[in-house]
Design a protein around this motif. Structure first.
Motif, PDB file in Angstrom:
ATOM      1  N   LEU A   1     138.913  62.524  -6.567  1.00  0.00           N
ATOM      2  CA  LEU A   1     138.413  62.036  -7.825  1.00  0.00           C
ATOM      3  C   LEU A   1     138.176  60.717  -8.060  1.00  0.00           C
ATOM      4  CD1 LEU A   1     141.318  64.236  -9.768  1.00  0.00           C
ATOM      5  CD2 LEU A   1     138.836  64.687 -10.055  1.00  0.00           C
ATOM      6  N   LEU A   2     138.404  59.840  -6.886  1.00  0.00           N
ATOM      7  CA  LEU A   2     138.013  58.527  -7.060  1.00  0.00           C
ATOM      8  C   LEU A   2     136.577  58.121  -7.516  1.00  0.00           C
ATOM      9  CD1 LEU A   2     139.554  57.660  -3.456  1.00  0.00           C
ATOM     10  CD2 LEU A   2     140.611  56.802  -5.784  1.00  0.00           C
ATOM     11  N   ASP A   3     136.527  57.062  -8.421  1.00  0.00           N
ATOM     12  CA  ASP A   3     135.324  56.634  -8.690  1.00  0.00           C
ATOM     13  C   ASP A   3     134.398  56.203  -7.611  1.00  0.00           C
ATOM     14  OD1 ASP A   3     133.112  54.867  -9.737  1.00  0.00           O
ATOM     15  OD2 ASP A   3     134.537  53.794 -10.926  1.00  0.00           O
ATOM     16  N   PRO A   4     133.015  57.253  -7.543  1.00  0.00           N
ATOM     17  CA  PRO A   4     132.335  56.896  -6.449  1.00  0.00           C
ATOM     18  C   PRO A   4     131.610  55.429  -6.406  1.00  0.00           C
ATOM     19  CG  PRO A   4     131.410  58.470  -8.094  1.00  0.00           C
ATOM     20  CD  PRO A   4     132.760  57.980  -8.494  1.00  0.00           C
ATOM     21  N   GLY A   5     131.838  54.473  -7.793  1.00  0.00           N
ATOM     22  CA  GLY A   5     131.173  53.428  -7.411  1.00  0.00           C
ATOM     23  C   GLY A   5     132.081  52.292  -6.751  1.00  0.00           C
ATOM     24  N   VAL A   6     133.301  52.706  -6.602  1.00  0.00           N
ATOM     25  CA  VAL A   6     134.266  51.670  -6.010  1.00  0.00           C
ATOM     26  C   VAL A   6     134.709  52.015  -4.595  1.00  0.00           C
ATOM     27  CG1 VAL A   6     136.544  50.954  -6.409  1.00  0.00           C
ATOM     28  CG2 VAL A   6     135.435  51.465  -8.260  1.00  0.00           C
ATOM     29  N   CYS A   7     134.558  50.781  -3.681  1.00  0.00           N
ATOM     30  CA  CYS A   7     134.896  51.042  -2.248  1.00  0.00           C
ATOM     31  C   CYS A   7     136.480  50.849  -2.444  1.00  0.00           C
ATOM     32  CB  CYS A   7     134.181  49.745  -1.552  1.00  0.00           C
ATOM     33  SG  CYS A   7     135.017  49.697   0.165  1.00  0.00           S
ATOM     34  N   TYR A   8     137.092  52.116  -2.255  1.00  0.00           N
ATOM     35  CA  TYR A   8     138.712  52.245  -2.579  1.00  0.00           C
ATOM     36  C   TYR A   8     139.640  52.018  -1.113  1.00  0.00           C
ATOM     37  CZ  TYR A   8     142.816  53.059  -5.263  1.00  0.00           C
ATOM     38  OH  TYR A   8     143.845  53.050  -5.940  1.00  0.00           O
TER      39      TYR A   8
ATOM     40  N   LEU B   1     136.828  42.838  -6.744  1.00  0.00           N
ATOM     41  CA  LEU B   1     136.405  43.951  -7.417  1.00  0.00           C
ATOM     42  C   LEU B   1     135.201  43.944  -8.615  1.00  0.00           C
ATOM     43  CD1 LEU B   1     137.426  47.092  -8.346  1.00  0.00           C
ATOM     44  CD2 LEU B   1     138.836  45.877 -10.034  1.00  0.00           C
ATOM     45  N   ALA B   2     135.262  42.772  -9.111  1.00  0.00           N
ATOM     46  CA  ALA B   2     134.084  42.570 -10.169  1.00  0.00           C
ATOM     47  C   ALA B   2     132.798  42.449  -9.432  1.00  0.00           C
ATOM     48  CB  ALA B   2     134.616  41.277 -11.052  1.00  0.00           C
ATOM     49  N   ARG B   3     132.656  41.699  -8.432  1.00  0.00           N
ATOM     50  CA  ARG B   3     131.360  41.230  -7.798  1.00  0.00           C
ATOM     51  C   ARG B   3     131.146  42.313  -6.713  1.00  0.00           C
ATOM     52  NH1 ARG B   3     132.308  34.830  -6.948  1.00  0.00           N
ATOM     53  NH2 ARG B   3     132.455  34.299  -8.932  1.00  0.00           N
ATOM     54  N   HIS B   4     132.199  43.029  -5.973  1.00  0.00           N
ATOM     55  CA  HIS B   4     131.570  43.747  -4.844  1.00  0.00           C
ATOM     56  C   HIS B   4     132.030  45.181  -5.115  1.00  0.00           C
ATOM     57  CE1 HIS B   4     130.608  39.916  -2.931  1.00  0.00           C
ATOM     58  NE2 HIS B   4     131.875  39.406  -3.445  1.00  0.00           N
ATOM     59  N   ALA B   5     132.888  45.538  -6.108  1.00  0.00           N
ATOM     60  CA  ALA B   5     133.160  46.691  -6.336  1.00  0.00           C
ATOM     61  C   ALA B   5     134.239  47.322  -5.098  1.00  0.00           C
ATOM     62  CB  ALA B   5     132.153  47.970  -6.569  1.00  0.00           C
ATOM     63  N   VAL B   6     135.111  46.194  -4.444  1.00  0.00           N
ATOM     64  CA  VAL B   6     136.157  46.478  -3.514  1.00  0.00           C
ATOM     65  C   VAL B   6     137.357  46.390  -4.103  1.00  0.00           C
ATOM     66  CG1 VAL B   6     136.913  45.559  -1.393  1.00  0.00           C
ATOM     67  CG2 VAL B   6     134.299  45.554  -1.754  1.00  0.00           C
ATOM     68  N   GLU B   7     138.096  47.691  -4.114  1.00  0.00           N
ATOM     69  CA  GLU B   7     139.394  47.554  -4.559  1.00  0.00           C
ATOM     70  C   GLU B   7     140.427  47.345  -3.282  1.00  0.00           C
ATOM     71  OE1 GLU B   7     142.475  46.878  -6.666  1.00  0.00           O
ATOM     72  OE2 GLU B   7     141.101  47.831  -7.950  1.00  0.00           O
TER      73      GLU B   7
ATOM     74  N   GLU C   1     131.920  51.780   7.042  1.00  0.00           N
ATOM     75  CA  GLU C   1     131.080  51.302   6.099  1.00  0.00           C
ATOM     76  C   GLU C   1     132.075  50.295   4.922  1.00  0.00           C
ATOM     77  OE1 GLU C   1     129.804  54.633   6.730  1.00  0.00           O
ATOM     78  OE2 GLU C   1     128.686  53.481   8.252  1.00  0.00           O
ATOM     79  N   ASP C   2     133.069  51.112   4.457  1.00  0.00           N
ATOM     80  CA  ASP C   2     134.071  50.355   3.633  1.00  0.00           C
ATOM     81  C   ASP C   2     134.587  49.282   4.424  1.00  0.00           C
ATOM     82  OD1 ASP C   2     133.536  52.617   2.057  1.00  0.00           O
ATOM     83  OD2 ASP C   2     135.415  53.644   2.783  1.00  0.00           O
ATOM     84  N   LEU C   3     135.070  49.299   5.745  1.00  0.00           N
ATOM     85  CA  LEU C   3     135.556  47.935   6.202  1.00  0.00           C
ATOM     86  C   LEU C   3     134.412  46.725   6.287  1.00  0.00           C
ATOM     87  CD1 LEU C   3     137.126  46.235   8.240  1.00  0.00           C
ATOM     88  CD2 LEU C   3     136.678  47.807   9.976  1.00  0.00           C
ATOM     89  N   GLU C   4     132.976  47.382   6.537  1.00  0.00           N
ATOM     90  CA  GLU C   4     132.252  46.225   6.689  1.00  0.00           C
ATOM     91  C   GLU C   4     131.952  45.723   5.526  1.00  0.00           C
ATOM     92  OE1 GLU C   4     130.642  45.424   9.355  1.00  0.00           O
ATOM     93  OE2 GLU C   4     131.510  47.006  10.796  1.00  0.00           O
ATOM     94  N   ARG C   5     131.918  46.575   4.226  1.00  0.00           N
ATOM     95  CA  ARG C   5     131.910  45.953   3.037  1.00  0.00           C
ATOM     96  C   ARG C   5     132.985  44.955   2.603  1.00  0.00           C
ATOM     97  NH1 ARG C   5     130.203  49.934  -1.983  1.00  0.00           N
ATOM     98  NH2 ARG C   5     130.973  48.846  -3.739  1.00  0.00           N
TER      99      ARG C   5
ATOM    100  N   LEU D   1     134.586  43.080   4.720  1.00  0.00           N
ATOM    101  CA  LEU D   1     134.669  41.971   5.404  1.00  0.00           C
ATOM    102  C   LEU D   1     133.236  41.026   4.856  1.00  0.00           C
ATOM    103  CD1 LEU D   1     134.622  43.342   9.124  1.00  0.00           C
ATOM    104  CD2 LEU D   1     136.441  42.152   8.060  1.00  0.00           C
ATOM    105  N   ALA D   2     132.198  41.645   4.509  1.00  0.00           N
ATOM    106  CA  ALA D   2     131.063  40.992   3.905  1.00  0.00           C
ATOM    107  C   ALA D   2     131.502  40.332   2.778  1.00  0.00           C
ATOM    108  CB  ALA D   2     129.969  41.808   3.762  1.00  0.00           C
ATOM    109  N   ALA D   3     132.446  41.013   1.690  1.00  0.00           N
ATOM    110  CA  ALA D   3     132.857  40.459   0.610  1.00  0.00           C
ATOM    111  C   ALA D   3     133.730  39.382   0.685  1.00  0.00           C
ATOM    112  CB  ALA D   3     133.339  41.620  -0.397  1.00  0.00           C
ATOM    113  N   LEU D   4     134.541  39.479   1.670  1.00  0.00           N
ATOM    114  CA  LEU D   4     135.436  38.376   1.909  1.00  0.00           C
ATOM    115  C   LEU D   4     134.782  37.165   2.425  1.00  0.00           C
ATOM    116  CD1 LEU D   4     138.439  40.155   3.724  1.00  0.00           C
ATOM    117  CD2 LEU D   4     138.506  38.806   1.684  1.00  0.00           C
ATOM    118  N   GLU D   5     133.909  37.423   3.447  1.00  0.00           N
ATOM    119  CA  GLU D   5     133.143  36.044   3.883  1.00  0.00           C
ATOM    120  C   GLU D   5     132.420  35.568   2.609  1.00  0.00           C
ATOM    121  OE1 GLU D   5     130.485  37.414   7.051  1.00  0.00           O
ATOM    122  OE2 GLU D   5     132.250  37.168   8.226  1.00  0.00           O
TER     123      GLU D   5
END
Ligand SMILES: Cc1ncc(COP(=O)(O)O)c(C=O)c1O
Length: 386
Positions: free
Chosen positions: A10-17, A339-345, A368-372, A374-378
């Protein structure tokens, strides 16, 4: 990000959870089973709660007991692992001067439960500092060196919360029982993440969540108690299950499971959905365990390399989530920006004198979740890829 398996949640498809470890996430078929039970209850509450419930709960309990390698009469449902730890801490008949030993990687709410129980009885709750980076040998050495004459119980997580470390529980339980020390395991993160065989593990008491990695709906957990210790174990509250006990203080003449059965009127749908969760987990999630663990190991290696912070623990202690040190001064702000800028929870919190990010890799997560992440952390930590 939205793979076939991810669409079953049921997870929000817009969030990398990447925070399954905190509260789990129930798949749609399991959640539908849960709602079916709730509807059946509300259709005829009297019949359901006075006739249907008891045999249905016994079936669910038997399936869960089989899954974790315990006897069906040695395990009771509780709503969560925090309740399981509270029941044990309040039931244990500590004397003034006794000690309960633990470590500095425990979950805060359970620390509080033990502190409150110890303080009420004039006993001591003592936490051993585990040497970092963690290794199985280092943990066993530090804990066994901490045993004292008055150590009555050892309370440890199977998989720790802040450091996400799988602890060498079999060795810890063996060392403690050799000295006659009761072993209490907080297995909140274990069912569904590591195989469990409680009869072989050697723990006296073990509480575990079905609503985290086993993907049951929220409010499904268990408390296992070895038959030798059921006599003194209470339950979260005293209710009708205690009516067979001739002596309410001793309560050795009525079974542990019976004492824990009716806990006042409540919604039992999460417990009754555990068999559906086990079945979903076996079919869809267990086969992905190896890939998920590899993602956790890759996160550990990549974050250490990109941000220059060595890993917290040995690779053989990593399961499906991993705590990685990062150079960060404001963990709450970083969490909110991710979360706000990259939709990563993903959780970011202080630990061990620094800050860690703790991504979880559940069956629905992908590379892809892991890559996202890493990119957001950078971007957020202001470092260039090296
Ligand atoms: C090690 C550990 N113990 C206990 C808990 C509490 O679980 P619950 O909130 O389901 O009681 C957690 C929650 O994350 C945990 O990590």
């Amino acid at each position: 990000m939205t793979t076939e398996l991810r669409r079953r949640f049921l997870l929000d498809p817009g969030v990398c959870y990447l925070n399954h470890g905190a509260f789990g996430a129930a798949p749609i078929p399991v959640f539908e089973t849960y709602q079916r039970w709730q509807r059946e209850l509300e259709r005829q509450p009297t019949t359901f709660l006075t006739r249907t419930l008891e045999p249905a709960l016994a079936d669910a309990r038997r399936e869960l007991a089989d899954y974790v390698g315990a006897g069906a009469d040695d395990l009771a449902f509780v709503p969560n692992a925090t309740t399981g730890v509270n029941v044990v801490a309040r039931s244990l008949r500590l004397e003034p001067g006794d000690e309960v030993l633990s470590c500095d990687h425990e979950y805060g709410a359970c620390d509080l439960a033990w502190r409150a129980a110890c303080e009420a009885r004039g006993a001591v709750y003592r936490k051993v500092g585990l040497p970092l980076p963690l290794t199985p040998e280092g943990v066993v050495e530090a804990i066994t060196a901490g045993f004292r004459e008055r150590t009555r119980a050892l309370s440890m997580s199977h998989i720790t919360s802040p450091s996400a470390a799988i602890l060498p529980l079999d060795r810890l339980c063996a060392a403690a029982s050799e000295r006659g020390i009761l072993t209490v395991v907080d297995g909140a993160h274990a069912p569904g993440q590591v195989p469990l065989d409680l009869a072989r593990l050697g723990a006296d008491v073990y509480t575990g969540n079905a609503h985290k990695w086993l993907v049951a709906p929220k409010g499904a957990a268990f408390l296992y108690v070895h038959p030798d210790h059921q006599r003194w174990m209470g339950s979260a509250i005293v209710s009708w299950g205690w009516s067979d006990c001739a002596d309410l203080l001793d309560h050795s003449d009525c079974s542990f499971v019976h004492r824990s059965s009716w806990q006042g009127t409540s919604d039992p749908a999460a417990y009754l959905s555990v068999p559906a969760a086990i079945s979903f987990h076996r079919t869809y999630l267990e086969p992905r365990h190896g890939e998920c663990r590899q993602l956790a190991l890759d996160a550990r290696a990549q974050i250490a390399e990109r941000f220059g912070c060595p890993p917290l623990l040995a690779a053989d202690m990593v399961g499906q989530f991993v705590a990685c040190p990062i150079p960060c001064d404001d963990p709450a702000a970083l969490h909110d920006r991710l979360l706000a800028r990259h939709a990563v929870e993903v959780p970011v919190f202080p630990f061990g004198g620094g800050v860690v990010v703790r991504p979880s890799f559940a069956g629905y997560n992908t590379r892809e979740d892991l890559e996202r992440l890493l990119a957001a952390l950078e971007i957020e930590l202001g470092r260039d890829r090296t």
